[in-house]
Design a protein around this motif. Structure first.
Motif, PDB file in Angstrom:
ATOM      1  N   ALA A   1       0.803  -1.220   0.000  1.00  0.00           N
ATOM      2  CA  ALA A   1       0.000   0.000   0.000  1.00  0.00           C
ATOM      3  C   ALA A   1       0.837   1.272   0.000  1.00  0.00           C
TER       4      ALA A   1
ATOM      5  N   ALA B   1      -6.205   5.314   6.758  1.00  0.00           N
ATOM      6  CA  ALA B   1      -6.208   4.888   5.361  1.00  0.00           C
ATOM      7  C   ALA B   1      -7.593   4.403   4.927  1.00  0.00           C
TER       8      ALA B   1
ATOM      9  N   THR C   1      -8.856   3.905  -1.009  1.00  0.00           N
ATOM     10  CA  THR C   1      -8.020   2.933  -0.292  1.00  0.00           C
ATOM     11  C   THR C   1      -8.861   1.770   0.213  1.00  0.00           C
TER      12      THR C   1
ATOM     13  N   ARG D   1      -9.501  -0.600  -2.532  1.00  0.00           N
ATOM     14  CA  ARG D   1      -8.339  -1.411  -2.876  1.00  0.00           C
ATOM     15  C   ARG D   1      -8.119  -2.534  -1.861  1.00  0.00           C
TER      16      ARG D   1
END
Length: 329
Positions: free
Chosen positions: A192, A243, A249, A252
């Protein structure tokens, strides 16, 4: 356990590095000793710490736990490649004074003596600069390190959280003095967070440094955090919570967990295994709070990710691209 050579040194180190940051704040002395015993029994020979670990009023406690573990003998120290760090002040906030932190020759001299005492050893394998010091010239830093090497108190120097240009400055200065220079760089690097691929890792490779990624699970973000939330387990906090607040994010991470569910893979183990495939990486730092967490990390060393999975991971978490093209972003 797999082993590799640390940068351009002759040291053979394990592909996993035992991080000790949790020893003291979250793991007591007996449990810390048990984890170190289990790590060494499994073949992990590279232990990483820092003088400030223990934090707050307990700075230095982590080194003390390692020292009391070494004191049990049984070849513990001889089997360990020991790395610690210098930079932060070891005094209480109300008791700070000039020259009690950063990388002045005076602080380096004081800090190494204090670490050796806490660690109950007479030498440190890799003495690392925890952060860059924008005020102290590298000529002064390397003069202090040269004295320590000649005294036999440290063997090598490494860096942590250095940008690429500082790695270059440090090693060019060392080369002018006829010294080896930095042999390792600890950097924030994981699926990440891949910005290290732009400058830090290329600089490390150019100068022959081993790359030791910290936070391989990005504060738990890559450890199956959404699944744990759904199952009623520990909720995200710190870096992971920040995050996940970003919809992109979170999307993902959800795609990441869905991909691994499809292939029957564990998120934390996959994140570590991915790092072990990356060019220049010596071994990621794992900071287990329990023996079970250590066992999970050890499984990652044996995990081979298929090309299909590696390609999919790149699609979910794309890197910045090769340098210098990456800087066109």
């Amino acid at each position: 356990m797999e082993y590799t050579q640390l940068g351009r040194t002759g040291l053979k180190v394990s592909r996993l590095v035992l991080g000790t940051m949790n020893f003291g704040p979250q793991t007591d002395e007996a449990a810390s000793h048990a984890i170190m015993d289990a790590a060494q029994a499994s073949g992990i020979n590279y232990f990483d710490t820092a003088n400030v670990y223990g934090w707050g009023e307990n700075k230095g406690r982590t080194e003390e736990y390692i020292g009391s573990w070494f004191a049990q003998n049984g070849g513990r120290r001889e089997k360990t490649v020991l790395a610690t760090k210098v930079y932060g002040s070891m005094n209480r906030q109300s008791e700070t004074w000039p020259n009690d932190d950063k990388l002045s020759a005076l602080n380096i001299r004081r800090a190494v003596e204090a670490s050796l005492k806490r660690l109950q050893t007479d030498y440190i394998d890799i003495y690392q600069f925890h952060h860059i010091d924008r005020l102290t010239p590298f000529e002064e830093i390397w003069q202090a390190i040269d004295v320590l090497i000649r005294q036999g108190k440290i063997l090598y120097a490494g860096s942590s959280n250095f940008p690429g240009y500082k790695i270059a400055q440090a090693n060019e200065t060392a080369a002018r003095r006829g010294m080896v220079g930095l042999v390792s760089e600890q950097c924030l690097y994981n699926l990440a967070e891949r910005r290290a691929e732009m400058e830090v890792i290329p600089a490390a490779q150019e100068y022959g440094l081993g790359v030791i990624p910290w936070s391989p699970l990005h504060g738990g973000l890559l450890g199956g955090i959404i699944r744990k939330e759904f199952e009623g387990g520990r909720r995200a906090s710190g870096r992971a919570a920040e995050a996940l607040a970003d919809p992109v994010t979170r999307g993902r991470v959800q795609a990441y967990e869905d991909l691994l569910d499809k292939h029957g893979l564990e998120p934390g183990e996959t994140a570590l295994a991915w790092l072990l495939t990356r060019p220049g990486v010596t071994g990621p730092i794992v900071g287990p709070r329990t023996p079970d967490q250590l066992a999970s990390a050890l499984r990652a060393v044996e995990l081979e990710l298929s090309e299909e999975v590696l390609t999919s991971l790149d699609e979910i978490f794309p890197g910045p691209g090769p340098s210098p093209e990456a800087f066109a972003w």
